[in-house]
Design a protein around this motif. Sequence first.
Motif, PDB file in Angstrom:
ATOM      1  N   THR A  90      30.400  35.479  55.046  1.00 23.65           N
ATOM      2  CA  THR A  90      30.612  36.632  54.180  1.00 23.65           C
ATOM      3  C   THR A  90      31.574  37.568  54.889  1.00 23.65           C
ATOM      4  O   THR A  90      31.314  38.012  56.011  1.00 23.65           O
ATOM      5  N   TYR A  91      32.716  37.824  54.229  1.00 23.91           N
ATOM      6  CA  TYR A  91      33.704  38.790  54.711  1.00 23.91           C
ATOM      7  C   TYR A  91      33.444  40.089  53.961  1.00 23.91           C
ATOM      8  O   TYR A  91      33.230  40.084  52.750  1.00 23.91           O
ATOM      9  N   GLU A  92      33.465  41.201  54.700  1.00 24.67           N
ATOM     10  CA  GLU A  92      33.293  42.506  54.059  1.00 24.67           C
ATOM     11  C   GLU A  92      34.218  43.521  54.700  1.00 24.67           C
ATOM     12  O   GLU A  92      34.372  43.540  55.918  1.00 24.67           O
ATOM     13  N   SER A 120      44.453  43.348  50.229  1.00 22.15           N
ATOM     14  CA  SER A 120      43.920  44.042  49.059  1.00 22.15           C
ATOM     15  C   SER A 120      45.081  44.689  48.326  1.00 22.15           C
ATOM     16  O   SER A 120      46.128  44.969  48.906  1.00 22.15           O
ATOM     17  N   TRP A 121      44.910  44.885  47.030  1.00 19.34           N
ATOM     18  CA  TRP A 121      45.959  45.464  46.204  1.00 19.34           C
ATOM     19  C   TRP A 121      45.324  46.141  44.999  1.00 19.34           C
ATOM     20  O   TRP A 121      44.155  45.926  44.688  1.00 19.34           O
ATOM     21  N   ASP A 135      43.085  52.857  38.760  1.00 21.95           N
ATOM     22  CA  ASP A 135      43.598  51.684  39.463  1.00 21.95           C
ATOM     23  C   ASP A 135      42.469  50.667  39.611  1.00 21.95           C
ATOM     24  O   ASP A 135      41.387  51.002  40.099  1.00 21.95           O
ATOM     25  N   GLN A 136      42.735  49.445  39.175  1.00 23.40           N
ATOM     26  CA  GLN A 136      41.791  48.345  39.377  1.00 23.40           C
ATOM     27  C   GLN A 136      42.103  47.745  40.741  1.00 23.40           C
ATOM     28  O   GLN A 136      43.234  47.361  41.003  1.00 23.40           O
ATOM     29  N   SER A 137      41.114  47.689  41.644  1.00 21.65           N
ATOM     30  CA  SER A 137      41.327  47.187  43.005  1.00 21.65           C
ATOM     31  C   SER A 137      40.874  45.739  43.126  1.00 21.65           C
ATOM     32  O   SER A 137      39.885  45.330  42.510  1.00 21.65           O
ATOM     33  N   TYR A 138      41.600  44.971  43.940  1.00 22.68           N
ATOM     34  CA  TYR A 138      41.304  43.564  44.186  1.00 22.68           C
ATOM     35  C   TYR A 138      41.412  43.295  45.687  1.00 22.68           C
ATOM     36  O   TYR A 138      42.073  44.032  46.414  1.00 22.68           O
ATOM     37  N   CYS A 139      40.771  42.215  46.118  1.00 20.87           N
ATOM     38  CA  CYS A 139      40.932  41.778  47.500  1.00 20.87           C
ATOM     39  C   CYS A 139      40.884  40.263  47.527  1.00 20.87           C
ATOM     40  O   CYS A 139      40.379  39.629  46.600  1.00 20.87           O
ATOM     41  N   GLY A 140      41.435  39.689  48.578  1.00 21.91           N
ATOM     42  CA  GLY A 140      41.464  38.246  48.686  1.00 21.91           C
ATOM     43  C   GLY A 140      41.485  37.794  50.130  1.00 21.91           C
ATOM     44  O   GLY A 140      41.735  38.591  51.041  1.00 21.91           O
ATOM     45  N   ILE A 141      41.211  36.511  50.327  1.00 19.27           N
ATOM     46  CA  ILE A 141      41.220  35.931  51.669  1.00 19.27           C
ATOM     47  C   ILE A 141      41.928  34.582  51.634  1.00 19.27           C
ATOM     48  O   ILE A 141      42.024  33.938  50.592  1.00 19.27           O
ATOM     49  N   GLY A 142      42.431  34.203  52.773  1.00 18.75           N
ATOM     50  CA  GLY A 142      43.008  32.886  52.982  1.00 18.75           C
ATOM     51  C   GLY A 142      42.633  32.428  54.375  1.00 18.75           C
ATOM     52  O   GLY A 142      42.315  33.240  55.246  1.00 18.75           O
ATOM     53  N   LEU A 143      42.649  31.136  54.604  1.00 21.50           N
ATOM     54  CA  LEU A 143      42.241  30.592  55.891  1.00 21.50           C
ATOM     55  C   LEU A 143      43.333  29.674  56.412  1.00 21.50           C
ATOM     56  O   LEU A 143      43.721  28.721  55.746  1.00 21.50           O
ATOM     57  N   GLN A 157      35.954  27.450  49.513  1.00 21.15           N
ATOM     58  CA  GLN A 157      35.219  27.513  48.256  1.00 21.15           C
ATOM     59  C   GLN A 157      34.607  28.899  48.148  1.00 21.15           C
ATOM     60  O   GLN A 157      33.740  29.251  48.949  1.00 21.15           O
ATOM     61  N   GLN A 158      35.105  29.706  47.209  1.00 22.82           N
ATOM     62  CA  GLN A 158      34.516  31.027  47.009  1.00 22.82           C
ATOM     63  C   GLN A 158      33.159  30.837  46.335  1.00 22.82           C
ATOM     64  O   GLN A 158      32.997  29.991  45.454  1.00 22.82           O
ATOM     65  N   LEU A 159      32.163  31.592  46.785  1.00 20.97           N
ATOM     66  CA  LEU A 159      30.789  31.432  46.330  1.00 20.97           C
ATOM     67  C   LEU A 159      30.262  32.716  45.699  1.00 20.97           C
ATOM     68  O   LEU A 159      30.790  33.793  45.944  1.00 20.97           O
TER      69      LEU A 159
END
Length: 173
Positions: A90-92, A120-121, A135-143, A157-159
């Motif tokens: 879990t990333y936070e 994040s954007w 503003d609608q906020s989003y975040c993402g991850i990559g490995l 796999q996002q859970l």
Amino acid sequence: MYGNHRFVWCTLLAGAVALSGCNSILLGKQYDFPPSGAPSATIRLENTRGTSLEAMSFNEKGCYAGHTPLPYSGDFIETPIAVGKKLVLTYERVIGGKQCQIHFSFTPQDGATYTLKTDSWSDPKTGFLPIFNYDQSYCGIGLIKKVGDLESIEPIQQLRIKPTGLACLMFVK
């Protein structure tokens, strides 16, 4: 009078245990880090303010059993991880009252180093009236997986958390 002293001593003992780093009572079952010399991979994430990375633990039925905050040293959260079996993390990140939390999994390979990249954007949204714009906020991850000199993007796999019974939470696709 004896009963009051017992209460005070029990309270002091409980406080000492809590402050001594014995937090597995509160965090549940801890992640089993690979022992020294065993096959392992490395996970790393830039350690910025408000960021945490936790490994999830599960019981024999696959139900959530606890979590372990991964250790950080200086500018990075970095630790050896077990290989050959699914790892759930879990990333936070909390910035200015906004929270980004992503549960994800992948299967680490022996000898690989996995670097987690995050971003994040915001996307401006028009409200019912102009004064209600937001503003609608989003975040993402990559490995990024690195083995020797070879780097590649590792699929994750996002859970999401799914309650499956009175006392069982599972992380599912």
